[in-house]
Design a protein around this motif. Sequence first.
Motif, PDB file in Angstrom:
ATOM      1  N   PHE A 186      -4.923  -6.344   5.533  1.00 56.21           N
ATOM      2  CA  PHE A 186      -5.526  -5.549   6.604  1.00 56.21           C
ATOM      3  C   PHE A 186      -4.849  -4.183   6.667  1.00 56.21           C
ATOM      4  CE2 PHE A 186      -7.008  -9.260   9.557  1.00 56.21           C
ATOM      5  CZ  PHE A 186      -8.090  -9.473   8.720  1.00 56.21           C
ATOM      6  N   VAL A 187      -5.638  -3.151   6.977  1.00 60.12           N
ATOM      7  CA  VAL A 187      -5.076  -1.817   7.173  1.00 60.12           C
ATOM      8  C   VAL A 187      -5.550  -1.231   8.498  1.00 60.12           C
ATOM      9  CG1 VAL A 187      -4.831  -1.224   4.733  1.00 60.12           C
ATOM     10  CG2 VAL A 187      -6.990  -0.749   5.885  1.00 60.12           C
ATOM     11  N   ASP A 188      -4.739  -0.345   9.052  1.00 59.28           N
ATOM     12  CA  ASP A 188      -5.029   0.457  10.241  1.00 59.28           C
ATOM     13  C   ASP A 188      -4.956  -0.322  11.547  1.00 59.28           C
ATOM     14  OD1 ASP A 188      -5.539   2.998  11.332  1.00 59.28           O
ATOM     15  OD2 ASP A 188      -7.615   2.461  11.680  1.00 59.28           O
ATOM     16  N   ARG A 189      -5.282  -1.595  11.525  1.00 62.38           N
ATOM     17  CA  ARG A 189      -5.181  -2.424  12.723  1.00 62.38           C
ATOM     18  C   ARG A 189      -5.115  -3.885  12.330  1.00 62.38           C
ATOM     19  NH1 ARG A 189     -10.645  -1.571  14.173  1.00 62.38           N
ATOM     20  NH2 ARG A 189     -10.082   0.558  14.708  1.00 62.38           N
ATOM     21  N   ASN A 190      -4.771  -4.728  13.303  1.00 60.85           N
ATOM     22  CA  ASN A 190      -4.685  -6.157  13.027  1.00 60.85           C
ATOM     23  C   ASN A 190      -5.448  -6.921  14.103  1.00 60.85           C
ATOM     24  OD1 ASN A 190      -3.933  -8.485  11.720  1.00 60.85           O
ATOM     25  ND2 ASN A 190      -1.879  -8.561  12.600  1.00 60.85           N
ATOM     26  N   VAL A 191      -6.053  -8.027  13.740  1.00 59.56           N
ATOM     27  CA  VAL A 191      -6.696  -8.914  14.702  1.00 59.56           C
ATOM     28  C   VAL A 191      -6.280 -10.345  14.362  1.00 59.56           C
ATOM     29  CG1 VAL A 191      -8.687  -7.436  15.147  1.00 59.56           C
ATOM     30  CG2 VAL A 191      -8.802  -9.096  13.292  1.00 59.56           C
ATOM     31  N   ASP A 192      -6.210 -11.179  15.374  1.00 57.44           N
ATOM     32  CA  ASP A 192      -5.792 -12.556  15.185  1.00 57.44           C
ATOM     33  C   ASP A 192      -7.009 -13.415  14.859  1.00 57.44           C
ATOM     34  OD1 ASP A 192      -4.636 -15.009  15.164  1.00 57.44           O
ATOM     35  OD2 ASP A 192      -4.077 -15.038  17.295  1.00 57.44           O
ATOM     36  N   ILE A 193      -7.116 -13.833  13.594  1.00 50.71           N
ATOM     37  CA  ILE A 193      -8.237 -14.700  13.213  1.00 50.71           C
ATOM     38  C   ILE A 193      -7.745 -16.073  12.757  1.00 50.71           C
ATOM     39  CG2 ILE A 193      -9.698 -12.732  12.610  1.00 50.71           C
ATOM     40  CD1 ILE A 193      -9.211 -13.338   9.698  1.00 50.71           C
ATOM     41  N   GLY A 194      -6.478 -16.372  13.117  1.00 52.79           N
ATOM     42  CA  GLY A 194      -5.960 -17.705  12.838  1.00 52.79           C
ATOM     43  C   GLY A 194      -5.222 -17.862  11.529  1.00 52.79           C
ATOM     44  N   PHE A 195      -4.995 -16.746  10.808  1.00 50.62           N
ATOM     45  CA  PHE A 195      -4.276 -16.796   9.539  1.00 50.62           C
ATOM     46  C   PHE A 195      -3.223 -15.685   9.510  1.00 50.62           C
ATOM     47  CE2 PHE A 195      -8.361 -18.711   8.716  1.00 50.62           C
ATOM     48  CZ  PHE A 195      -8.085 -19.771   7.873  1.00 50.62           C
ATOM     49  N   SER A 196      -2.163 -15.923   8.761  1.00 51.61           N
ATOM     50  CA  SER A 196      -1.142 -14.883   8.574  1.00 51.61           C
ATOM     51  C   SER A 196      -1.608 -13.952   7.459  1.00 51.61           C
ATOM     52  CB  SER A 196       0.206 -15.520   8.219  1.00 51.61           C
ATOM     53  OG  SER A 196       0.690 -16.293   9.286  1.00 51.61           O
ATOM     54  N   GLU A 227      -0.053  12.503  14.491  1.00 48.84           N
ATOM     55  CA  GLU A 227      -0.419  12.480  13.074  1.00 48.84           C
ATOM     56  C   GLU A 227       0.018  11.185  12.411  1.00 48.84           C
ATOM     57  OE1 GLU A 227      -0.293  15.904   9.986  1.00 48.84           O
ATOM     58  OE2 GLU A 227       1.679  14.948   9.917  1.00 48.84           O
ATOM     59  N   GLN A 228      -0.899  10.593  11.655  1.00 44.72           N
ATOM     60  CA  GLN A 228      -0.594   9.417  10.842  1.00 44.72           C
ATOM     61  C   GLN A 228      -0.655   9.809   9.365  1.00 44.72           C
ATOM     62  OE1 GLN A 228      -2.628   5.700  12.089  1.00 44.72           O
ATOM     63  NE2 GLN A 228      -4.071   7.066  13.083  1.00 44.72           N
ATOM     64  N   ASP A 229       0.186   9.180   8.565  1.00 46.08           N
ATOM     65  CA  ASP A 229       0.093   9.375   7.115  1.00 46.08           C
ATOM     66  C   ASP A 229      -0.858   8.303   6.589  1.00 46.08           C
ATOM     67  OD1 ASP A 229       0.375   9.755   4.408  1.00 46.08           O
ATOM     68  OD2 ASP A 229       2.539  10.098   4.503  1.00 46.08           O
ATOM     69  N   LEU A 230      -2.150   8.565   6.706  1.00 48.56           N
ATOM     70  CA  LEU A 230      -3.169   7.575   6.359  1.00 48.56           C
ATOM     71  C   LEU A 230      -3.197   7.264   4.866  1.00 48.56           C
ATOM     72  CD1 LEU A 230      -5.950   8.936   8.730  1.00 48.56           C
ATOM     73  CD2 LEU A 230      -4.624   6.843   9.039  1.00 48.56           C
ATOM     74  N   SER A 231      -2.955   8.282   4.053  1.00 48.60           N
ATOM     75  CA  SER A 231      -2.923   8.060   2.608  1.00 48.60           C
ATOM     76  C   SER A 231      -1.800   7.097   2.236  1.00 48.60           C
ATOM     77  CB  SER A 231      -2.741   9.385   1.867  1.00 48.60           C
ATOM     78  OG  SER A 231      -2.696   9.182   0.464  1.00 48.60           O
ATOM     79  N   LEU A 232      -0.657   7.241   2.894  1.00 50.49           N
ATOM     80  CA  LEU A 232       0.472   6.347   2.622  1.00 50.49           C
ATOM     81  C   LEU A 232       0.159   4.926   3.080  1.00 50.49           C
ATOM     82  CD1 LEU A 232       3.325   5.923   1.581  1.00 50.49           C
ATOM     83  CD2 LEU A 232       4.198   6.685   3.806  1.00 50.49           C
ATOM     84  N   ILE A 233      -0.603   4.782   4.161  1.00 48.89           N
ATOM     85  CA  ILE A 233      -1.039   3.459   4.605  1.00 48.89           C
ATOM     86  C   ILE A 233      -1.838   2.791   3.482  1.00 48.89           C
ATOM     87  CG2 ILE A 233      -2.634   2.239   6.160  1.00 48.89           C
ATOM     88  CD1 ILE A 233      -1.735   4.114   8.393  1.00 48.89           C
ATOM     89  N   GLY A 234      -2.747   3.565   2.871  1.00 48.96           N
ATOM     90  CA  GLY A 234      -3.557   3.037   1.780  1.00 48.96           C
ATOM     91  C   GLY A 234      -2.726   2.668   0.565  1.00 48.96           C
ATOM     92  N   GLU A 235      -1.790   3.547   0.190  1.00 45.86           N
ATOM     93  CA  GLU A 235      -0.942   3.274  -0.977  1.00 45.86           C
ATOM     94  C   GLU A 235      -0.085   2.028  -0.751  1.00 45.86           C
ATOM     95  OE1 GLU A 235       0.929   6.587  -3.155  1.00 45.86           O
ATOM     96  OE2 GLU A 235       0.128   7.879  -1.574  1.00 45.86           O
ATOM     97  N   THR A 236       0.456   1.914   0.454  1.00 52.88           N
ATOM     98  CA  THR A 236       1.298   0.760   0.769  1.00 52.88           C
ATOM     99  C   THR A 236       0.484  -0.528   0.722  1.00 52.88           C
ATOM    100  OG1 THR A 236       2.667   2.160   2.207  1.00 52.88           O
ATOM    101  CG2 THR A 236       2.895  -0.224   2.463  1.00 52.88           C
ATOM    102  N   ALA A 237      -0.733  -0.475   1.271  1.00 49.62           N
ATOM    103  CA  ALA A 237      -1.612  -1.654   1.256  1.00 49.62           C
ATOM    104  C   ALA A 237      -1.915  -2.086  -0.175  1.00 49.62           C
ATOM    105  CB  ALA A 237      -2.905  -1.352   2.004  1.00 49.62           C
TER     106      ALA A 237
END
Length: 345
Positions: free
Chosen positions: A155-165, A294-304
């Motif tokens: 998951f990127v940018d946000r998280n939701v609880d759907i019953g799995f880690s 400001e968020q480093d959105l590109s880095l979020i993508g690279e990390t994911a």
Amino acid sequence: MIPLYMKIANYLENMILKGKYSPGDKIPSENELAEQFQTTRTTVRKALSELEKKGIITKVSGIGTFVTEINIVSRKKIGIIVQNTQIIYGIIKFCSKIGSKCFVVERISDLEAEKNAIKELLSMGVDGIIMEPTVMSMANDILKSLLKDNFPVVFVDRNVDIGFSIPVVVNDNYHGGKVLGEHMRKNHKTKKALYVISEDLAISSVNERYKGISDGLKFSPQVVKVQKIDGDYSMLIPLSKKVDTIFFCNDMMAVRGITTLLNAKIRIPDDVKVVGYDNDYVSKVLSPKLTTVEQDLSLIGETAASIMVRLIKKEEFEFENKIHSKLVVRDSCGCGKCDRGGVKR
């Protein structure tokens, strides 16, 4: 006599050839190598540069240095269900360096569309999916079935609880909200405020920003929800006269909110101060220009993408990964030409 940087380069190359570090593995950091060889980071950096020229390693800014993929991951396909183009760019940037292919599906509008997007990616034979979840993802039985079978999902940018880690890469939304709240409290004496959202507080990014803003202000703003991001913001007109600050959950909402208020002859920041979140391109072209985070959105993508590689290779990884954010001060909060506690842009 062989220079030390070449000895380090030769050592690392031999370790790679012997299988100590496999394709896709992250090698020790510059600091670790400098300590190991009792030298400077400059010398280590020169050694790594030699290996990079040979195509043996590849550097990913803010993440680390990896052994170039020549087999396992280079044959893998990564599916992408993400709306933010900068995050998509970061994912593709990382994958292109290691040779993996990416497949991006169109923007998701509802649960059925999200299910169809997953089906489409699976039909392409993807080996993992990086996605931006929403509240509707909690009811996605196809996604749950994949997770039950240990199919790689990040998951990127946000998280939701759907019953799995599920491993997630997000902006440090709490920190971003807190510095925003502190700025408004310390520099603008905010006493009454609104927090405007279009998604439920069940979404991690929405909730964490709210908690951060509340802690920064030392009180909790009133939460106001519009039905959708491009919906009707007219309810803000009477509400704006009862508060001194409006926090929008993101910049795209702030644009629509500011437009509504200005059309109603409400002056910003004189009558009410407005701030956003994301530092989207629109924040710079608004009048007044938008104070935001400001968020480093590109880095979020690279990390994911780097975590997806670890998932596919069944290696260890961090489940929660937070990318730091910073305050960007402009005119809409009332700072004008002053730079108080943030980056002026």
